[in-house]
Scaffold this motif. Structure first.
Motif, PDB file in Angstrom:
ATOM      1  N   ILE A 169       0.843  -1.199   0.000  1.00 55.14           N
ATOM      2  CA  ILE A 169       0.000   0.000   0.000  1.00 55.14           C
ATOM      3  C   ILE A 169       0.879   1.250   0.000  1.00 55.14           C
ATOM      4  CG2 ILE A 169      -1.665   1.344   1.350  1.00 55.14           C
ATOM      5  CD1 ILE A 169      -2.914  -1.333   2.206  1.00 55.14           C
ATOM      6  N   LEU A 170       1.928   1.242   0.821  1.00 54.81           N
ATOM      7  CA  LEU A 170       2.851   2.381   0.830  1.00 54.81           C
ATOM      8  C   LEU A 170       3.511   2.556  -0.531  1.00 54.81           C
ATOM      9  CD1 LEU A 170       4.577   1.874   4.305  1.00 54.81           C
ATOM     10  CD2 LEU A 170       2.835   3.566   3.701  1.00 54.81           C
ATOM     11  N   ALA A 171       3.899   1.447  -1.161  1.00 52.74           N
ATOM     12  CA  ALA A 171       4.528   1.516  -2.487  1.00 52.74           C
ATOM     13  C   ALA A 171       3.583   2.132  -3.518  1.00 52.74           C
ATOM     14  CB  ALA A 171       4.952   0.118  -2.930  1.00 52.74           C
ATOM     15  N   SER A 172       2.281   1.859  -3.393  1.00 53.35           N
ATOM     16  CA  SER A 172       1.315   2.404  -4.356  1.00 53.35           C
ATOM     17  C   SER A 172       1.131   3.910  -4.189  1.00 53.35           C
ATOM     18  CB  SER A 172      -0.035   1.687  -4.218  1.00 53.35           C
ATOM     19  OG  SER A 172      -0.669   2.027  -3.002  1.00 53.35           O
ATOM     20  N   PHE A 173       1.495   4.452  -3.008  1.00 51.44           N
ATOM     21  CA  PHE A 173       1.386   5.896  -2.751  1.00 51.44           C
ATOM     22  C   PHE A 173       2.724   6.624  -2.930  1.00 51.44           C
ATOM     23  CE2 PHE A 173      -2.527   4.648  -0.695  1.00 51.44           C
ATOM     24  CZ  PHE A 173      -3.344   5.762  -0.772  1.00 51.44           C
ATOM     25  N   LEU A 174       3.789   5.887  -3.195  1.00 51.58           N
ATOM     26  CA  LEU A 174       5.142   6.455  -3.166  1.00 51.58           C
ATOM     27  C   LEU A 174       5.329   7.588  -4.177  1.00 51.58           C
ATOM     28  CD1 LEU A 174       7.908   6.053  -1.758  1.00 51.58           C
ATOM     29  CD2 LEU A 174       8.513   4.487  -3.620  1.00 51.58           C
ATOM     30  N   HIS A 175       4.700   7.485  -5.351  1.00 47.24           N
ATOM     31  CA  HIS A 175       4.912   8.478  -6.413  1.00 47.24           C
ATOM     32  C   HIS A 175       3.799   9.539  -6.453  1.00 47.24           C
ATOM     33  CE1 HIS A 175       2.427   5.220  -7.938  1.00 47.24           C
ATOM     34  NE2 HIS A 175       2.006   5.986  -8.933  1.00 47.24           N
ATOM     35  N   ASN A 176       3.061   9.671  -5.349  1.00 50.21           N
ATOM     36  CA  ASN A 176       1.986  10.665  -5.234  1.00 50.21           C
ATOM     37  C   ASN A 176       0.953  10.546  -6.364  1.00 50.21           C
ATOM     38  OD1 ASN A 176       3.080  11.749  -2.915  1.00 50.21           O
ATOM     39  ND2 ASN A 176       4.145  13.408  -3.962  1.00 50.21           N
ATOM     40  N   PRO A 177       0.367   9.362  -6.546  1.00 51.23           N
ATOM     41  CA  PRO A 177      -0.626   9.198  -7.615  1.00 51.23           C
ATOM     42  C   PRO A 177      -1.914   9.956  -7.296  1.00 51.23           C
ATOM     43  CG  PRO A 177      -0.620   7.271  -6.195  1.00 51.23           C
ATOM     44  CD  PRO A 177       0.509   8.145  -5.726  1.00 51.23           C
ATOM     45  N   LYS A 178      -2.643  10.313  -8.329  1.00 48.42           N
ATOM     46  CA  LYS A 178      -3.931  10.979  -8.138  1.00 48.42           C
ATOM     47  C   LYS A 178      -5.012   9.984  -7.695  1.00 48.42           C
ATOM     48  CE  LYS A 178      -3.027  15.266  -9.406  1.00 48.42           C
ATOM     49  NZ  LYS A 178      -3.260  16.415  -8.499  1.00 48.42           N
ATOM     50  N   VAL A 179      -4.878   8.725  -8.170  1.00 45.78           N
ATOM     51  CA  VAL A 179      -5.876   7.688  -7.885  1.00 45.78           C
ATOM     52  C   VAL A 179      -5.166   6.419  -7.442  1.00 45.78           C
ATOM     53  CG1 VAL A 179      -7.872   6.422  -8.765  1.00 45.78           C
ATOM     54  CG2 VAL A 179      -7.252   8.618  -9.802  1.00 45.78           C
ATOM     55  N   VAL A 180      -5.725   5.756  -6.413  1.00 48.11           N
ATOM     56  CA  VAL A 180      -5.214   4.446  -5.997  1.00 48.11           C
ATOM     57  C   VAL A 180      -6.361   3.447  -6.023  1.00 48.11           C
ATOM     58  CG1 VAL A 180      -4.253   3.093  -4.088  1.00 48.11           C
ATOM     59  CG2 VAL A 180      -3.302   5.347  -4.624  1.00 48.11           C
TER      60      VAL A 180
END
Length: 341
Positions: A169-180
């Motif tokens: 979950i942290l990896a999915s937020f690492l690049h500051n995405p607009k949508v997860v």
């Protein structure tokens, strides 16, 4: 005006499936067969989701949830309809779309199995072209929320399932995405880890205003995280409103757990269920049979429970009864049943 990060209009996706025959010779004939049929996986879906929303995406297995998410992520191309994720058409510009989104699919990790966590994060930093300042800021944020620094030097293969899910979950937020997109992120986790996952999702959403689409069967996840829910069944959206509106709509229902005699056989209970649904069709929404129990959902304002008990007692002895307000899981089930009627 808040931006609509996800915009979908009349989206459709059909799959061509071969009608297979049984047996060895049937398999041989299938090699030369042109007997196909089409499955409507996504059948005219339309939705809009704003920046910063956490939306529960619910539906039974085979409803079309995963297909819809795969179209949103650019993995699949729809047959027709319009779709924009942060202004990008996912299947036409997959690279640009991938930089704008984060994805967690159940227990499938995106991290490198034999590498320490921090090395996986550094590889993702290069893949997503994250600048050093943003990378350090995000690591500091992760450390503040969940104390992730204790896992930096630990290889992914040595982590528990709960630790891997948190790191994914942290990896999915690492690049500051607009949508997860989170597809069953808490499946198989114990209660304590589930609470940590929910806290993590809620904090990251609050701090980064990330739009989150949560596909799950866990109603506790939905109640803890999702003010709004979208319910899908057979490829169609059957409900799209606030969770509180859903509870308000069904607050007139109550659930009764009625225990009958242990010597009552199941066939008798099956026949009794049919009689109950036939005689009280307008006020009983569901009647489930479990060993020596009838679990009945009924409209408390339209019928007295005593009337139902008297009817049951004409056929089998009633030994005990317990009533409670209907839970969110049962409410979702009622939505499915209403749609199919």
């Amino acid at each position: 005006m808040v931006d609509k990060v996800i915009r979908i209009n009349n989206l459709r996706k059909y799959f061509k499936v071969l009608k297979r025959r049984e047996g060895f010779w049937g398999t041989v004939k299938d090699l030369f067969s042109s007997d196909y049929f089409y499955v409507k996986a996504v059948d005219g879906i339309s939705m809009e989701i704003s920046e910063g929303e956490i939306v529960g995406f619910l539906g039974p297995n085979g409803a079309g949830k995963s297909t819809t998410i795969k179209i949103m992520t650019g993995v699949l191309e729809p047959d027709s309809g319009e779709i924009y994720i942060n202004g990008v058409i996912p299947y036409k510009d997959r690279i640009r779309n991938a930089k704008n989104i984060g994805v967690v699919f159940g227990q499938r990790t995106q991290l490198w199995w034999s590498l320490p966590l921090i090395e996986s994060f550094k590889i993702l930093k290069e893949i997503y072209e994250i600048d050093e300042k943003t990378f350090k800021e995000n690591l500091e944020l992760f450390e503040e929320i969940i104390g992730i620094e204790t896992l930096y030097k630990k290889p992914i293969r040595q982590m528990s399932l709960g630790q891997r899910v948190l790191c994914d979950i942290l990896a999915s937020f690492l690049h500051n995405p607009k949508v997860v997109f989170l597809d069953e992120p808490t499946i198989g986790l114990d209660i304590l880890i589930k609470d940590k996952v929910r806290k993590l999702i809620k904090e990251l959403n609050k701090m980064k205003k990330t739009t989150i689409l949560l596909a799950t069967h866990d109603m506790n996840d939905v109640e803890a995280l999702c003010p709004r829910i979208i319910v899908i069944d057979k490829g169609k959206i059957i409900y799209d409103r606030l969770l509180e509106d859903l509870k308000e709509r069904f607050k007139a229902y109550r659930k009764a757990k009625i225990r009958v005699g242990d010597d009552v056989d199941e066939l008798k209970l099956v026949n009794l269920r049919s009689l109950l649904l036939g005689n009280f069709n307008d006020v009983i929404s569901d009647c489930e049979i479990k060993t020596s129990f009838l679990n009945i959902s009924f409209k408390k304002q339209e019928i007295n429970l005593l009337e139902i008990l008297k009817f049951i007692n004409n056929f089998v002895p009633v030994e005990d009864i317990h009533t409670e307000d209907i839970q969110t899981e049962e409410v979702i089930k009622l939505i499915y049943e209403e749609s199919r009627k």
